[in-house]
Scaffold this active site. Structure first.
Site, PDB file in Angstrom:
ATOM      1  N   HIS A   1      36.190 -11.520  15.803  1.00 42.24           N
ATOM      2  CA  HIS A   1      35.379 -10.556  15.054  1.00 42.24           C
ATOM      3  C   HIS A   1      34.000 -11.146  14.837  1.00 42.24           C
ATOM      4  CE1 HIS A   1      34.142  -7.760  11.881  1.00 42.24           C
ATOM      5  NE2 HIS A   1      35.024  -6.955  12.427  1.00 42.24           N
TER       6      HIS A   1
ATOM      7  N   GLU B   1      42.533  -4.377  14.938  1.00 47.74           N
ATOM      8  CA  GLU B   1      43.071  -3.582  16.034  1.00 47.74           C
ATOM      9  C   GLU B   1      44.486  -4.011  16.427  1.00 47.74           C
ATOM     10  OE1 GLU B   1      41.466  -1.072  16.147  1.00 47.74           O
ATOM     11  OE2 GLU B   1      39.773  -1.058  17.513  1.00 47.74           O
TER      12      GLU B   1
HETATM   13  N1  ACO Z   1      39.685 -13.617  23.362  1.00 46.83           N
HETATM   14  C1  ACO Z   1      39.210 -14.710  23.994  1.00 46.83           C
HETATM   15  N2  ACO Z   1      38.001 -15.250  23.746  1.00 46.83           N
HETATM   16  C2  ACO Z   1      37.235 -14.643  22.824  1.00 46.83           C
HETATM   17  C3  ACO Z   1      37.667 -13.508  22.116  1.00 46.83           C
HETATM   18  C4  ACO Z   1      38.956 -13.000  22.424  1.00 46.83           C
HETATM   19  N3  ACO Z   1      39.434 -11.922  21.800  1.00 46.83           N
HETATM   20  N4  ACO Z   1      36.699 -13.117  21.274  1.00 46.83           N
HETATM   21  C5  ACO Z   1      35.688 -13.978  21.429  1.00 46.83           C
HETATM   22  N5  ACO Z   1      36.015 -14.899  22.371  1.00 46.83           N
HETATM   23  C6  ACO Z   1      35.205 -16.039  22.811  1.00 46.83           C
HETATM   24  C7  ACO Z   1      34.192 -15.615  23.843  1.00 46.83           C
HETATM   25  O1  ACO Z   1      34.727 -15.680  25.149  1.00 46.83           O
HETATM   26  C8  ACO Z   1      33.096 -16.645  23.607  1.00 46.83           C
HETATM   27  O2  ACO Z   1      33.502 -17.863  24.198  1.00 46.83           O
HETATM   28  P1  ACO Z   1      32.415 -18.787  24.933  1.00 46.83           P
HETATM   29  O3  ACO Z   1      31.455 -19.223  23.843  1.00 46.83           O
HETATM   30  O4  ACO Z   1      33.245 -19.915  25.463  1.00 46.83           O
HETATM   31  O5  ACO Z   1      31.759 -17.954  25.991  1.00 46.83           O
HETATM   32  C9  ACO Z   1      33.141 -16.854  22.095  1.00 46.83           C
HETATM   33  O6  ACO Z   1      34.458 -16.498  21.684  1.00 46.83           O
HETATM   34  C10 ACO Z   1      32.144 -16.003  21.344  1.00 46.83           C
HETATM   35  O7  ACO Z   1      32.203 -14.655  21.871  1.00 46.83           O
HETATM   36  P2  ACO Z   1      31.197 -13.519  21.388  1.00 46.83           P
HETATM   37  O8  ACO Z   1      31.359 -12.327  22.270  1.00 46.83           O
HETATM   38  O9  ACO Z   1      29.836 -14.085  21.232  1.00 46.83           O
HETATM   39  O10 ACO Z   1      31.794 -13.270  19.941  1.00 46.83           O
HETATM   40  P3  ACO Z   1      31.514 -12.064  18.986  1.00 46.83           P
HETATM   41  O11 ACO Z   1      31.862 -12.524  17.644  1.00 46.83           O
HETATM   42  O12 ACO Z   1      30.172 -11.519  19.224  1.00 46.83           O
HETATM   43  O13 ACO Z   1      32.580 -10.980  19.518  1.00 46.83           O
HETATM   44  C11 ACO Z   1      34.267  -9.357  19.560  1.00 46.83           C
HETATM   45  C12 ACO Z   1      33.309 -10.174  18.669  1.00 46.83           C
HETATM   46  C13 ACO Z   1      33.470  -8.481  20.493  1.00 46.83           C
HETATM   47  C14 ACO Z   1      35.141  -8.484  18.665  1.00 46.83           C
HETATM   48  C15 ACO Z   1      35.163 -10.343  20.378  1.00 46.83           C
HETATM   49  O14 ACO Z   1      35.852 -11.208  19.520  1.00 46.83           O
HETATM   50  C16 ACO Z   1      36.123  -9.622  21.330  1.00 46.83           C
HETATM   51  O15 ACO Z   1      35.740  -9.261  22.436  1.00 46.83           O
HETATM   52  N6  ACO Z   1      37.401  -9.408  20.896  1.00 46.83           N
HETATM   53  C17 ACO Z   1      38.352  -8.715  21.745  1.00 46.83           C
HETATM   54  C18 ACO Z   1      38.194  -7.200  21.627  1.00 46.83           C
HETATM   55  C19 ACO Z   1      38.632  -6.668  20.277  1.00 46.83           C
HETATM   56  O16 ACO Z   1      39.633  -7.103  19.711  1.00 46.83           O
HETATM   57  N7  ACO Z   1      37.845  -5.708  19.756  1.00 46.83           N
HETATM   58  C20 ACO Z   1      38.087  -5.093  18.446  1.00 46.83           C
HETATM   59  C21 ACO Z   1      37.185  -5.705  17.415  1.00 46.83           C
HETATM   60  S1  ACO Z   1      37.544  -5.094  15.778  1.00 46.83           S
HETATM   61  C22 ACO Z   1      36.673  -3.660  15.665  1.00 46.83           C
HETATM   62  O17 ACO Z   1      35.606  -3.514  16.187  1.00 46.83           O
HETATM   63  C23 ACO Z   1      37.258  -2.540  14.898  1.00 46.83           C
END
Ligand code: ACO
Length: 358
Positions: free
Chosen positions: A245, A300
Site C-alpha cells: 500500500h 483487497e
Molecule cells: N508484490 C510484490 N512486490 C511489491 C508489491 C506486491 N504486492 N507491492 C509493492 N512491491 C514492491 C515493488 O515491486 C517495488 O520493489 P522494487 O523497489 O524492488 O522495484 C517496491 O515494492 C515498491 O513498489 P511501488 O510500486 O513503488 O510501491 P507503492 O507503494 O507505490 O505501490 C501498490 C502500492 C500499487 C498498491 C503496490 O503495493 C501493488 O502493486 N500492490 C499489488 C496490487 C494491489 O494489491 N492493489 C490494491 C491496493 S489497495 C487499494 O487501492 C484499494
C-alpha cells in the site's frame, strides 16, 4: 527556483479534508473523527453516508427513502441503454451508464443510488443475465445484493455486505478520490467527478486487485503449495495482489474488519484457512525479498474472500467497490468545489529543446 518532483506524488499533501484520515504508521482509518471499527459492522450504509456527508453534502431527512428513489430513477434511465453496451466488461458498462447522468441535474443522493444500480446492472449484463428492478422499501445494501445475485441475502449476508460497503466508503486521497477531486476542481460537475473516480479505480494497482487475489488462491490450491507458488511468481517479477500500500506501512485496518466479517459467513472455514496460509507465506516472502519496502496485507485480500463468500462474481468486485466509494467521491467533490482551488501541478520537461536556427 524549480519545484521538486515527487515520483507518484508520494508524501505530497495535495488537499485538506475533514472527511477521512489514513494513519499509515498506526494502521488506523478515521472517518469524520471516528475510527472505522466504530462504524463498519455497527451502522447501516445509509447511516454511515449520513456521518460522512454531514455538513458537506446535503443529506435528506430520510436518506434510506431518498436513496431508494434514486435507485428507481436510475434504473429507469439505464435500462434502455443496456442493449447498446453489450460486449463491454462490467466496469466499462458501469462507466458508460454513470456517464449518462447529467452533471448539472444530478443531485448527490440520486448519483449515489445510480452508482449502486449501475454496478448491479453492469454485473448482471456482463453475463447477459436478467436484472430485477430496485425495491424502494429495502435498505441500499440489501437491495444491491439482491439485484446483483437475483436472490435476496439472509440477515448475515446483508450485514457482511453492508460492513464491506461502509469499510471501503472513503479512504483519504487515494488515486480514485484524487482523480475525482481534480475533475471537481475544474467545476466540471458531480457526475463527471464520479466517472473520473471510477476510471481510476478500475486498474489492478487500485480497485481491480480482488478478482486476481482469488485467481491466485485458485492457482495455489493448497497451503502446502503456497511458498513454492509465491516464490516462483516473485521470481518472474510479478506483484502479489492484495499486498502493499502506498500509505500503510503496517497491516491495513480494513483487512481485519473484513476478515472478521467473512469469518461470520457459513462454509468459509476451509477457504479462510487457505487464505491465511497464503497470506503468511506471502508476507514471509515479501519481507525476505523486499526488505527495503514494508509490504503488508491490504484491503483487497479479504475483500476478495468476502465478496466470493457472498456469491458475487469476480467481474463484479470492482463495480461494487465503486458503488461504495461513490459516497466518498461525492463528498470529496463537494468539499473540493466548496473550498479548493483548481488542481494544476507542473511537469518537468525532459525532452529536447528546439535548436537555434542557423
Ligand atoms: N508484490 C510484490 N512486490 C511489491 C508489491 C506486491 N504486492 N507491492 C509493492 N512491491 C514492491 C515493488 O515491486 C517495488 O520493489 P522494487 O523497489 O524492488 O522495484 C517496491 O515494492 C515498491 O513498489 P511501488 O510500486 O513503488 O510501491 P507503492 O507503494 O507505490 O505501490 C501498490 C502500492 C500499487 C498498491 C503496490 O503495493 C501493488 O502493486 N500492490 C499489488 C496490487 C494491489 O494489491 N492493489 C490494491 C491496493 S489497495 C487499494 O487501492 C484499494
Amino acid at each position: 527556483m524549480e519545484a521538486s518532483m515527487a515520483d507518484g506524488l508520494e508524501n505530497v499533501i495535495a488537499a485538506e479534508t475533514i472527511l477521512s484520515h489514513v494513519d499509515g504508521e498506526a494502521g488506523r482509518l478515521i472517518l469524520r473523527g471516528r475510527d472505522l471499527e466504530t462504524l463498519a459492522g455497527k451502522v447501516s450504509f445509509e447511516d454511515a453516508v449520513g456521518v460522512l456527508w454531514d455538513g458537506i453534502v446535503p443529506v435528506p431527512a430520510d436518506l434510506r427513502d431518498a436513496l431508494g428513489k434514486g435507485r428507481i430513477r436510475a434504473f429507469a434511465r439505464f435500462a434502455p441503454m443496456l442493449p447498446a453496451l453489450a460486449g463491454l466488461g462490467a466496469v466499462e458498462t458501469m462507466r458508460a451508464l454513470l456517464a449518462a447522468m447529467p452533471d448539472g441535474a444530478s443531485e448527490p443522493v440520486l448519483l449515489l443510488g445510480a452508482a449502486g444500480v449501475a454496478a448491479a446492472m453492469a454485473i448482471r449484463a456482463e453475463k447477459h443475465r436478467e436484472i430485477a428492478p430496485p425495491d424502494l422499501t429495502a435498505g441500499h445494501a440489501a437491495d444491491l445484493l439482491r439485484m446483483i445475485r437475483h436472490r435476496p441475502g439472509d440477515a448475515t449476508e446483508i450485514k457482511a455486505f453492508e460492513t464491506y460497503l461502509v469499510t471501503v466508503m472513503d479512504h483519504g486521497l487515494n488515486a480514485s478520490t484524487f482523480a475525482a477531486r481534480v475533475v471537481a476542481s475544474t467545476a466540471a460537475g458531480l457526475s463527471s467527478a464520479v466517472v473520473a473516480g471510477l476510471c481510476a479505480l478500475k486498474g489492478p494497482l487500485h480497485g481491480g486487485a480482488p478478482g486476481p487475489v482469488l485467481d491466485m488462491l485458485d492457482a495455489i490450491g493448497t497451503a502446502a503449495n503456497a511458498e513454492r507458488w509465491i516464490g516462483a511468481a516473485l521470481d518472474r517479477g510479478e506483484r502479489l495482489m492484495g499486498f502493499g500500500h502506498r500509505v500503510y506501512r503496517v497491516r491495513d485496518p480494513r483487512a481485519d474488519v473484513l476478515k472478521a466479517a467473512v469469518s461470520g459467513l457459513r462454509h468459509r472455514s476451509e477457504r479462510i484457512r487457505l487464505a491465511e496460509a497464503v497470506e503468511a507465506a506471502a508476507l514471509r516472502a515479501l519481507q525476505a525479498r523486499k526488505a527495503h519496502r514494508r509490504l503488508d496485507t491490504n484491503v483487497e485480500y479479504y475483500t476478495a474472500l468476502l465478496l466470493e463468500a457472498l456469491d458475487i462474481p469476480r467481474h463484479g468486485f470492482t463495480p461494487v467497490f465503486g458503488a461504495a466509494r461513490a459516497a466518498g467521491w461525492i463528498a470529496h467533490a463537494h468539499e473540493q468545489e466548496s473550498g479548493g482551488r483548481l488542481i494544476r501541478p507542473q511537469s518537468r520537461y525532459i525532452g529536447p529543446m528546439p535548436t537555434e536556427a542557423a
